[in-house]
Motif scaffolding. Sequence first.
Motif, short mmCIF file in Angstrom:
data_model
loop_
_atom_site.label_atom_id
_atom_site.label_comp_id
_atom_site.label_asym_id
_atom_site.label_seq_id
_atom_site.Cartn_x
_atom_site.Cartn_y
_atom_site.Cartn_z
N GLU A 130 0.80 -1.15 -0.01
CA GLU A 130 -0.06 -0.11 -0.02
C GLU A 130 1.10 1.54 -0.09
OE1 GLU A 130 -3.23 0.39 -0.32
OE2 GLU A 130 -3.15 -1.67 -0.97
N ALA A 131 2.02 1.27 0.74
CA ALA A 131 2.83 2.20 0.96
C ALA A 131 3.35 2.78 -0.50
CB ALA A 131 4.03 2.12 1.86
N ALA A 132 3.82 1.47 -1.35
CA ALA A 132 4.48 1.62 -2.62
C ALA A 132 3.63 2.37 -3.67
CB ALA A 132 4.82 0.35 -3.28
N ARG A 133 1.93 2.36 -3.47
CA ARG A 133 1.42 3.07 -4.50
C ARG A 133 1.73 4.51 -4.63
NH1 ARG A 133 -3.24 -0.11 -5.75
NH2 ARG A 133 -3.49 -1.62 -4.17
N THR A 134 2.10 5.12 -3.60
CA THR A 134 2.36 6.70 -3.88
C THR A 134 3.97 7.00 -4.04
OG1 THR A 134 2.34 6.94 -1.61
CG2 THR A 134 0.30 7.31 -2.65
N ARG A 135 4.85 6.03 -4.46
CA ARG A 135 6.20 6.28 -4.71
C ARG A 135 6.29 7.38 -5.80
NH1 ARG A 135 7.14 4.27 -0.45
NH2 ARG A 135 7.87 1.75 -0.21
N THR A 136 7.31 8.20 -5.84
CA THR A 136 7.47 9.36 -6.92
C THR A 136 7.46 8.82 -8.12
OG1 THR A 136 9.90 9.08 -6.74
CG2 THR A 136 8.94 10.41 -5.16
N LEU A 137 7.09 9.85 -8.97
CA LEU A 137 7.15 9.45 -10.54
C LEU A 137 8.48 8.92 -10.83
CD1 LEU A 137 5.88 9.44 -13.18
CD2 LEU A 137 6.34 11.84 -13.42
N ALA A 138 9.75 9.46 -10.35
CA ALA A 138 10.89 9.05 -10.89
C ALA A 138 11.22 7.49 -10.39
CB ALA A 138 12.08 9.77 -10.06
N ARG A 139 10.79 7.11 -9.30
CA ARG A 139 11.05 5.90 -8.94
C ARG A 139 10.14 4.69 -9.77
NH1 ARG A 139 12.59 3.85 -3.82
NH2 ARG A 139 13.74 5.31 -2.61
N ALA B 195 3.83 10.25 -6.76
CA ALA B 195 3.87 11.58 -6.01
C ALA B 195 4.77 12.22 -6.95
CB ALA B 195 4.66 11.34 -4.74
N PRO B 196 4.70 13.67 -7.22
CA PRO B 196 5.18 14.68 -7.87
C PRO B 196 6.58 14.60 -7.60
CG PRO B 196 4.04 15.86 -6.45
CD PRO B 196 3.44 14.30 -6.05
N PRO B 197 7.56 14.90 -8.47
CA PRO B 197 9.00 15.10 -7.92
C PRO B 197 9.13 16.27 -6.69
CG PRO B 197 8.47 15.64 -10.32
CD PRO B 197 7.23 15.76 -9.73
N GLU B 198 10.09 15.48 -5.78
CA GLU B 198 10.34 16.28 -4.81
C GLU B 198 10.68 17.84 -4.99
OE1 GLU B 198 13.24 14.13 -2.56
OE2 GLU B 198 12.04 12.45 -2.32
N ALA B 199 10.17 18.66 -4.12
CA ALA B 199 10.58 19.91 -4.05
C ALA B 199 12.11 20.24 -3.95
CB ALA B 199 9.65 20.98 -3.30
N ALA B 200 12.75 21.18 -4.71
CA ALA B 200 14.18 21.50 -4.42
C ALA B 200 14.34 21.99 -3.14
CB ALA B 200 14.81 22.57 -5.46
#
Length: 736
Positions: A518-527, A651-656
Amino acid sequence: MDAKAAAAELERLAVLLAAADLAYHTADAPELTDAEYDALKRRNLAIEARFPDLRRPEGPGGKVGAAPADGFGKVRHAVRMLSLGNAFNATDVAEFDARIRRYLDLSDGALLAYTAEPKIDGLSLSLRYEGGALIRAATRGNGEVGEDVTANARTIDDIPERLDGAPDTLEVRGEVYMSHADFAALNDRQAEAGAKTFANPRNAAAGSLRQLDSAITAARPLRFFAYAWGEVSEPLADTQSGALDRLAALGFVTSPETRRCEGPGDLLRRYAEIAAARAELGYDIDGVVYKVDDLSYQARLGFRSTTPRWAIAHKFPAETAWTRLEGIDIQVGRTGALSPVARLRPVTVGGVVVSNATLHNEDYIAGTDAGGEAIRVGDLRIGDRVEIYRAGDVIPKVRDVDLSARPPDAVPYIFRTDCPVCGSPALREPGESVRRCTGGLICAAQRVARLKHLVSRAALDIDGLGDREVERFHELGWVRAPADIFTLRSLHGDGPDALAQLDGWGETSAGNLFAAIEAARTRTLARVLFGLGIRHLGEVAGRDLARHFETWDAFAVTVDAATPAAHAHRWAEEAAMAERARAKRTGERAALARVRQAAWADVSPEARAAWDDLTGIDGVGATLTLAICDALSAPQERAAIDALLGELDPAPPEAAADAGPVAGKTVVFTGTLERMTRAEAKARAEALGAKVSGSVSGKTDILVAGPGAGSKAVKARELGVETMDEDAWLSLIGDA
C-alpha cells in the motif's frame, strides 16, 4: 547434475552453511572466509534455481543475515556511507584523472593533487561526536542504515571518548581492523583456552565489533584508522590531506602511509611503493585509495548514485587460476539480453571457490571480441582448459584459453538464435554485441526479472517482497504482471489467508507485506519510471524525466505523440547506414541529408515537437527516447504498464531543497561556460528547482548563452526567450 545428485548436494551445502553460521554468529570463530561462505551460498542458490522443486523455505537459500544482528539498534546515517569505484591498472588511473579534469574543465598542463592511502581490509565504522563527546558508533550496513555498536566502539583504544577543539558536530569515519601480530596472539590464546581460532584478521575484527556482549569486544585487540568524515558543523580543512592532519591532531590514528601526490604518474609510483611494502605493514590491505585533495573540487564533483566521483580504489592485481570449461548456459535478463555463463570445474581463485564465470557475449566466445577485458587467440569450446581471473569483488571472468590442451573432439560453440526460456526469436540489432529475446512479457525470464526490478529498493521499494518471494508468487500464478502485486491482497477473495497459510508466512508477515504494498502506491514518479525496467532508463534519467513532465499523464501523452517520429528516426538512421555502406563500396558521395529528409517527410509537426521535447531533455537523447517509445507502443507492454499505473498514484517530484528565483523554470545552456562546467551548471540549476533542457522550444524560460552560442541563441530570439550570459545567470541564482 540430475535431481537426485542436486538433492544430495543441497543437503551437503545446508550442513556446511549451518555450521558456518553457528561458528560466525554464535561462537565468534568463523571457519570460512567471507568469500568461501558466499561461494557456497551462491552454489546453493544456483542449484535451487535449476531445481526449484528442491527449494526449502528453511534452507540456506531462504536465510538472510543471522540472529545476532537483531540485537543491535539501527542507525540512519546523516550522510550516506558510499562504496568506491575500482581501478585495476594504469589506464584506469589515467582515465580517472582525465574524467575529473573534463568534469572540472581543467587545463591539460597543471597537475591535479590527490591523496593516496592504503585500502584497509577491515570493517567500516562511523563515529558521531556532539559537543566533543562520542555519542554513537555505527557500522556502514547498507550505506544508509547501519547497526548501533556504540558500546563496543568505546572499548577500542584508538577511538577517543572526547575531543578537544572539534566542531560541535563531527562524524569521523574509518576502518576497524586487527594487526597481524594481534591476530596471531589472539588465535594463540583461543587455542590455549580450547576455543576455536579465527579464519583471518578481517573476520576476527568484524565478528569482535559485532558482539552483543561488549566485554568480549573489549578483550579483542581491535584498532581503528580514521580516513574520512560524514556530517560536520564546520569544515575540518580546505584539503583532504589537511583534514587528515586535523583528525590526527584531535587524537585519531590516521594511516602513516598516506601521501599527497601530483598527477596520475605520482599516484602510480606511490601505488608501487605501497604494494612493495604490503607484507611489512603488519595489517591487511587490498589496494590503494586515491582522493582529490582539494575539498572544493570534491564538492563540485559530487557523487554518483553509489560512489563519489572524486575517489577511486586502485585494487591489487587480480588472482588467476586454470580449470576446465564444462558447459555454457544462456541466461535471459530483464531487457531480454541473452548472457552466456561459463560452467566451470570448481577452482579456488583468490580465496573464492569459482564454478561460474561471465562470457560477455557470443563474439567473445567466438574469439572475435575481447569484451573490453583481455585479448585472446582462438574461440572457446566446451572441454577447453581456461584461465579464470577475479579483481576484488568483480564477477569472475574467462581470460584465456590453452589451445594446446584442447580435447580433440571439441567443436565450436553455436550461439542459439532463439530464447532458451520462451522460444521466441533472439535478434541482434546492427551495431550491437548482445542478442535479445523478442518475447517481452511473454518470456517468463524477462517477466520475473522485471518484477524483481520493479520492487527493488531504488524503484517501488516493497519491503518483504524480495527476489525469492517474487519467484515464488510467480510460480504460484499469484503475480504474473506488475499490477498483480497490488491486487495480491484480494486474490481469489482470500489473499491474506492464502498468503498467511503459505509455508514461511504468517498473519504478521502477510500483514506487513500488504502494508508495504500500500505504501508503494505513492512512490515518486521518478521511482515509477525507473521501476518500469525500460532499457537505458536508469535512476538519473528517471529523475530527469520526472522533473520535466511532473505527471505520468503528461509523460505518456508526449511519448505517444512522439512515437511516429521515433519510427522515422530509426528508419532514417538505418537508411543512412545503408547509404554510407553503398557510398563506401561505390566511392560516390553519400546523400545522407536526402535520405534523412525522406524518412521524416510524413512526420507531423506535433510528432516532431514531441520528439524534440523528449530528446531535448538534458541526459535523455535519441537512444533512450527510442527505447521509451518502443516500450509504450508495444501493445502487451503498454497494457501491462497502463494496468500498473491504474494501481498507482505517483507522487510529484520532490521540491528542491534550495528553491530560488529559477524554481519551476526551464533553462537551456549553450555555448562555452567559462566559470563552471556544463555538468556543474545543470546540477546547480536543478538543485534550485529548475528543469534543464538540451534544446530551445516554446517551453523554454531562460537561455544561458556563453561564447560560441549558435542556433539555439537564434531560435531563442525568434521565440522571445529570455537570454542572458553566464555572469547574469550566476547573479540571478546568487552565485556571482
